[in-house]
Write an enzyme that holds these catalytic residues in place. Structure first.
Site, PDB file in Angstrom:
ATOM      1  N   SER A   1       0.850  -1.180   0.031  1.00 50.64           N
ATOM      2  CA  SER A   1      -0.010  -0.055  -0.028  1.00 50.64           C
ATOM      3  C   SER A   1       0.827   1.368   0.001  1.00 50.64           C
ATOM      4  CB  SER A   1      -0.886   0.047   1.078  1.00 50.64           C
ATOM      5  OG  SER A   1      -1.832  -1.080   1.514  1.00 50.64           O
TER       6      SER A   1
ATOM      7  N   HIS B   1      -0.960  -2.913  -7.214  1.00 48.31           N
ATOM      8  CA  HIS B   1      -1.733  -2.425  -6.269  1.00 48.31           C
ATOM      9  C   HIS B   1      -3.395  -2.490  -6.372  1.00 48.31           C
ATOM     10  CE1 HIS B   1      -3.168   0.638  -3.117  1.00 48.31           C
ATOM     11  NE2 HIS B   1      -2.717  -0.455  -2.528  1.00 48.31           N
TER      12      HIS B   1
ATOM     13  N   GLU C   1      -3.510  -0.329  -9.689  1.00 52.51           N
ATOM     14  CA  GLU C   1      -2.636   0.556 -10.063  1.00 52.51           C
ATOM     15  C   GLU C   1      -1.214  -0.337 -10.548  1.00 52.51           C
ATOM     16  OE1 GLU C   1      -3.556   4.344  -6.952  1.00 52.51           O
ATOM     17  OE2 GLU C   1      -2.704   2.842  -6.473  1.00 52.51           O
TER      18      GLU C   1
ATOM     19  N   ASN D   1      -3.807   5.883  -2.511  1.00 54.96           N
ATOM     20  CA  ASN D   1      -3.586   5.865  -0.955  1.00 54.96           C
ATOM     21  C   ASN D   1      -2.679   7.287  -0.739  1.00 54.96           C
ATOM     22  OD1 ASN D   1      -4.721   3.549  -0.140  1.00 54.96           O
ATOM     23  ND2 ASN D   1      -2.663   2.374  -0.323  1.00 54.96           N
TER      24      ASN D   1
HETATM   25  N1  CAA Z   1     -16.841 -10.170  -2.502  1.00 52.64           N
HETATM   26  C1  CAA Z   1     -17.864 -10.072  -3.583  1.00 52.64           C
HETATM   27  N2  CAA Z   1     -18.952  -9.311  -3.707  1.00 52.64           N
HETATM   28  C2  CAA Z   1     -18.664  -8.335  -2.661  1.00 52.64           C
HETATM   29  C3  CAA Z   1     -18.000  -8.208  -1.886  1.00 52.64           C
HETATM   30  C4  CAA Z   1     -16.838  -9.035  -1.538  1.00 52.64           C
HETATM   31  N3  CAA Z   1     -16.007  -9.043  -0.566  1.00 52.64           N
HETATM   32  N4  CAA Z   1     -18.323  -7.294  -0.859  1.00 52.64           N
HETATM   33  C5  CAA Z   1     -19.456  -6.503  -1.475  1.00 52.64           C
HETATM   34  N5  CAA Z   1     -19.783  -7.123  -2.659  1.00 52.64           N
HETATM   35  C6  CAA Z   1     -20.833  -6.989  -3.478  1.00 52.64           C
HETATM   36  C7  CAA Z   1     -22.111  -7.224  -2.811  1.00 52.64           C
HETATM   37  O1  CAA Z   1     -22.580  -8.575  -2.824  1.00 52.64           O
HETATM   38  C8  CAA Z   1     -23.068  -6.452  -3.577  1.00 52.64           C
HETATM   39  O2  CAA Z   1     -23.441  -7.073  -4.772  1.00 52.64           O
HETATM   40  P1  CAA Z   1     -24.876  -6.416  -5.505  1.00 52.64           P
HETATM   41  O3  CAA Z   1     -24.843  -5.220  -6.168  1.00 52.64           O
HETATM   42  O4  CAA Z   1     -25.082  -7.525  -6.600  1.00 52.64           O
HETATM   43  O5  CAA Z   1     -25.818  -6.681  -4.380  1.00 52.64           O
HETATM   44  C9  CAA Z   1     -22.386  -5.171  -3.846  1.00 52.64           C
HETATM   45  O6  CAA Z   1     -21.003  -5.958  -3.840  1.00 52.64           O
HETATM   46  C10 CAA Z   1     -22.519  -4.058  -2.925  1.00 52.64           C
HETATM   47  O7  CAA Z   1     -22.347  -4.569  -1.572  1.00 52.64           O
HETATM   48  P2  CAA Z   1     -23.101  -4.408  -0.409  1.00 52.64           P
HETATM   49  O8  CAA Z   1     -24.514  -4.098  -0.870  1.00 52.64           O
HETATM   50  O9  CAA Z   1     -22.952  -5.319   0.557  1.00 52.64           O
HETATM   51  O10 CAA Z   1     -22.663  -3.003   0.274  1.00 52.64           O
HETATM   52  P3  CAA Z   1     -22.298  -1.408  -0.263  1.00 52.64           P
HETATM   53  O11 CAA Z   1     -23.334  -1.182  -1.568  1.00 52.64           O
HETATM   54  O12 CAA Z   1     -22.180  -0.671   0.906  1.00 52.64           O
HETATM   55  O13 CAA Z   1     -20.871  -1.860  -1.076  1.00 52.64           O
HETATM   56  C11 CAA Z   1     -18.308  -1.741  -0.720  1.00 52.64           C
HETATM   57  C12 CAA Z   1     -19.763  -2.338  -0.198  1.00 52.64           C
HETATM   58  C13 CAA Z   1     -18.436  -2.159  -2.433  1.00 52.64           C
HETATM   59  C14 CAA Z   1     -17.369  -2.220  -0.051  1.00 52.64           C
HETATM   60  C15 CAA Z   1     -18.727  -0.198  -0.876  1.00 52.64           C
HETATM   61  O14 CAA Z   1     -19.067   0.137   0.345  1.00 52.64           O
HETATM   62  C16 CAA Z   1     -17.422   0.612  -1.078  1.00 52.64           C
HETATM   63  O15 CAA Z   1     -17.169   0.701  -2.182  1.00 52.64           O
HETATM   64  N6  CAA Z   1     -16.700   1.085  -0.228  1.00 52.64           N
HETATM   65  C17 CAA Z   1     -15.278   1.615  -0.291  1.00 52.64           C
HETATM   66  C18 CAA Z   1     -14.360   0.845  -0.643  1.00 52.64           C
HETATM   67  C19 CAA Z   1     -12.970   1.352  -0.946  1.00 52.64           C
HETATM   68  O16 CAA Z   1     -12.998   2.763  -0.718  1.00 52.64           O
HETATM   69  N7  CAA Z   1     -12.033   0.606  -0.866  1.00 52.64           N
HETATM   70  C20 CAA Z   1     -10.513   1.177  -1.059  1.00 52.64           C
HETATM   71  C21 CAA Z   1     -10.260   0.823   0.231  1.00 52.64           C
HETATM   72  S1  CAA Z   1      -8.253   1.449  -0.096  1.00 52.64           S
HETATM   73  C22 CAA Z   1      -7.449   0.281  -0.550  1.00 52.64           C
HETATM   74  O17 CAA Z   1      -8.031  -0.859  -0.622  1.00 52.64           O
HETATM   75  C23 CAA Z   1      -6.102   0.453  -0.743  1.00 52.64           C
HETATM   76  C24 CAA Z   1      -5.019   0.242   0.505  1.00 52.64           C
HETATM   77  O18 CAA Z   1      -4.034  -0.094   0.027  1.00 52.64           O
HETATM   78  C25 CAA Z   1      -5.445   0.354   1.721  1.00 52.64           C
HETATM   79  P1  NAD Z   2      -3.535  -9.142   6.267  1.00 55.91           P
HETATM   80  O1  NAD Z   2      -3.194  -9.029   7.508  1.00 55.91           O
HETATM   81  O2  NAD Z   2      -5.159  -9.489   5.866  1.00 55.91           O
HETATM   82  O3  NAD Z   2      -3.016 -10.557   5.472  1.00 55.91           O
HETATM   83  C1  NAD Z   2      -1.750 -10.520   5.345  1.00 55.91           C
HETATM   84  C2  NAD Z   2      -1.595 -12.146   5.246  1.00 55.91           C
HETATM   85  O4  NAD Z   2      -0.161 -12.562   4.811  1.00 55.91           O
HETATM   86  C3  NAD Z   2      -1.716 -12.926   6.737  1.00 55.91           C
HETATM   87  O5  NAD Z   2      -2.789 -13.871   6.163  1.00 55.91           O
HETATM   88  C4  NAD Z   2      -0.407 -13.594   7.110  1.00 55.91           C
HETATM   89  O6  NAD Z   2      -0.825 -14.761   7.639  1.00 55.91           O
HETATM   90  C5  NAD Z   2       0.231 -13.824   5.804  1.00 55.91           C
HETATM   91  N1  NAD Z   2       1.547 -13.896   5.835  1.00 55.91           N
HETATM   92  C6  NAD Z   2       2.286 -13.301   6.634  1.00 55.91           C
HETATM   93  N2  NAD Z   2       3.668 -13.482   6.249  1.00 55.91           N
HETATM   94  C7  NAD Z   2       3.413 -14.315   5.247  1.00 55.91           C
HETATM   95  C8  NAD Z   2       4.552 -15.186   4.523  1.00 55.91           C
HETATM   96  N3  NAD Z   2       6.022 -15.005   4.869  1.00 55.91           N
HETATM   97  N4  NAD Z   2       4.419 -16.037   3.857  1.00 55.91           N
HETATM   98  C9  NAD Z   2       2.993 -16.158   3.380  1.00 55.91           C
HETATM   99  N5  NAD Z   2       2.091 -15.459   4.165  1.00 55.91           N
HETATM  100  C10 NAD Z   2       2.411 -14.529   5.156  1.00 55.91           C
HETATM  101  O7  NAD Z   2      -3.150  -8.204   5.378  1.00 55.91           O
HETATM  102  P2  NAD Z   2      -4.003  -7.355   4.025  1.00 55.91           P
HETATM  103  O8  NAD Z   2      -4.798  -6.270   4.336  1.00 55.91           O
HETATM  104  O9  NAD Z   2      -4.387  -8.258   3.138  1.00 55.91           O
HETATM  105  O10 NAD Z   2      -2.649  -6.718   3.381  1.00 55.91           O
HETATM  106  C11 NAD Z   2      -1.852  -7.424   2.797  1.00 55.91           C
HETATM  107  C12 NAD Z   2      -0.785  -6.273   1.886  1.00 55.91           C
HETATM  108  O11 NAD Z   2      -1.508  -5.664   0.800  1.00 55.91           O
HETATM  109  C13 NAD Z   2       0.149  -5.374   2.621  1.00 55.91           C
HETATM  110  O12 NAD Z   2       1.048  -4.847   1.943  1.00 55.91           O
HETATM  111  C14 NAD Z   2      -0.998  -3.955   2.447  1.00 55.91           C
HETATM  112  O13 NAD Z   2      -0.468  -2.940   2.795  1.00 55.91           O
HETATM  113  C15 NAD Z   2      -1.519  -4.097   0.933  1.00 55.91           C
HETATM  114  N6  NAD Z   2      -2.768  -3.576   0.723  1.00 55.91           N
HETATM  115  C16 NAD Z   2      -3.960  -3.796   1.841  1.00 55.91           C
HETATM  116  C17 NAD Z   2      -5.042  -3.023   1.583  1.00 55.91           C
HETATM  117  C18 NAD Z   2      -6.186  -3.194   2.621  1.00 55.91           C
HETATM  118  O14 NAD Z   2      -7.327  -2.629   2.256  1.00 55.91           O
HETATM  119  N7  NAD Z   2      -6.119  -3.918   3.456  1.00 55.91           N
HETATM  120  C19 NAD Z   2      -5.298  -2.615   0.250  1.00 55.91           C
HETATM  121  C20 NAD Z   2      -4.494  -2.809  -0.710  1.00 55.91           C
HETATM  122  C21 NAD Z   2      -3.257  -3.289  -0.417  1.00 55.91           C
END
Ligand code: CAA
Ligand code: NAD
Length: 292
Positions: free
Chosen positions: A127, A148, A160, A198
């Site tokens: 991330s 990503h 990405e 991010n």
């Molecule tokens: N697997 C499969 N399908 C899923 C699912 C999953 N894990 N989660 C949700 N869905 C599907 C549902 O089945 C539903 O399908 P239908 O349209 O056919 O009903 C649809 O997605 C919508 O889901 P919900 O009705 O349960 O709930 P919602 O409308 O609130 O949507 C959400 C859920 C898609 C998660 C929405 O809330 C959303 O877009 N949230 C923001 C998510 C976001 O910003 N993600 C990025 C995070 S940052 C990141 O990931 C990067 C990082 O490195 C940290």
């Molecule tokens: P998580 O904690 O849900 O999962 C990590 C998994 O890796 C765990 O199940 C752990 O058992 C496993 N693991 C740790 N060391 C390992 C090894 N040596 N070999 C095999 N498996 C190992 O974390 P996550 O949220 O899935 O994040 C994973 C990566 O993806 C991180 O780099 C995170 O920054 C990135 N990421 C996270 C998100 C998010 O929304 N959480 C979104 C995009 C990218």
């Protein structure tokens, strides 16, 4: 151009790795998920099964038999392993999705660099860490990049694609083509902290936590405000709990270490407290909110 990617190894079957593996298997790839113990494998399998059912229901609304076939065929392409070296010995692409920790990622990539075939591309789903830093322990920087994904991977449409200066054109093109084969829209970004999404999203989450800390408004009201006032699908606290508070903290801490003068990246006591208490969000049943 060299052969397209067919065999994929996803290392780490947590929140992200299981989603990446699922989508790759759904789109016809042979996938192996590597985890650290049987428990983690079971958790990944259950997560994938549940999510696949939701996808199948959506794709084959009034055709339960087709939905069942889709799930069965997808699962037949999915394998799991506890043996890292064995899992990469015949793969075209490794996608690393283990915890956000540079030392652990280094250990992993240096282990597989000597055993994976020459043509295998290595990618990290990090991330916030630098792809160049992660790749530094390998001898295949021309076959290294960032892929990503976003959570939940089966739903979020973006991928990405990150290239470092050494990433070859062929590697970049293969990574992009693979993203498209998964049904994702790809964008390209340089190897900068947080890439595009991010770098904009994590400061928003951080500012929301600071707002809560100051007592400006409740978490519920801040979430309502951003959903109804900015049309975000989730408020910042719902999203922080969804992403995982540990992940958000890893990201901010990493950036703070690299850029100690940037106010936005400085540690936030409330976030630190939640993580220390194990309140990581949805995955542990409690974060900013409680979940059943
Ligand atoms: N697997 C499969 N399908 C899923 C699912 C999953 N894990 N989660 C949700 N869905 C599907 C549902 O089945 C539903 O399908 P239908 O349209 O056919 O009903 C649809 O997605 C919508 O889901 P919900 O009705 O349960 O709930 P919602 O409308 O609130 O949507 C959400 C859920 C898609 C998660 C929405 O809330 C959303 O877009 N949230 C923001 C998510 C976001 O910003 N993600 C990025 C995070 S940052 C990141 O990931 C990067 C990082 O490195 C940290
Ligand atoms: P998580 O904690 O849900 O999962 C990590 C998994 O890796 C765990 O199940 C752990 O058992 C496993 N693991 C740790 N060391 C390992 C090894 N040596 N070999 C095999 N498996 C190992 O974390 P996550 O949220 O899935 O994040 C994973 C990566 O993806 C991180 O780099 C995170 O920054 C990135 N990421 C996270 C998100 C998010 O929304 N959480 C979104 C995009 C990218």
């Amino acid at each position: 151009m060299a052969a397209a990617i067919k065999n994929v190894t996803v290392i780490g079957g947590g929140l992200m790795g299981s989603g990446i593996a699922q989508v790759a298997a759904q789109t016809g790839h042979r996938v192996t998920v590597v985890e650290v113990n049987e428990n983690a494998i079971e958790k990944a399998k259950n997560g994938i099964q549940n999510s696949l059912q939701r996808v199948a229901k959506k794709l084959y609304k009034d055709k339960p038999a087709d939905a069942e076939t889709f799930v069965k065929e997808t699962l037949s392409r999915l394998h799991t392993s506890l043996d890292l070296k064995d899992a990469v010995k015949d793969t075209d692409l490794v996608v690393e999705a283990i915890v956000e920790n540079l030392d652990l990622k280094h250990k992993l990539f240096s282990t597989i660099d000597s055993v994976a075939p020459n043509h295998t591309i290595f990618a990290s789903n990090t991330s916030s860490l630098s792809i160049q830093d992660i790749a530094s322990v390998t001898k295949r920087k021309d076959r290294f990049g960032g892929l990503h994904f976003f959570n939940p991977v089966p739903v979020m449409k973006l991928l990405e694609v990150i290239r470092i200066p050494e990433t070859s054109d062929e590697t970049y093109e293969k990574m992009t083509a693979w993203g498209k084969a998964l049904g994702k829209t790809t964008i390209t970004c340089k190897d900068t902290p947080g890439f595009v999404v991010n770098r904009l999203l994590v400061p928003l989450l951080a500012e929301a936590v600071r707002m809560l800390e100051r007592g400006d408004a409740t978490a519920r009201d801040i979430d309502t405000a951003m959903k109804l006032g900015a049309s975000h699908p989730m408020g910042p606290f719902e999203l922080a709990d969804y992403v995982g508070n540990d992940t958000t903290k890893f990201i901010l801490d990493g950036w703070h270490q690299k850029y100690p003068d940037v106010e936005l990246f400085k540690p936030i006591p409330l976030l630190t407290k939640l993580v220390e208490e194990g309140k990581l969000g949805l995955k542990t049943g409690e974060g900013f909110y409680k979940y059943d």
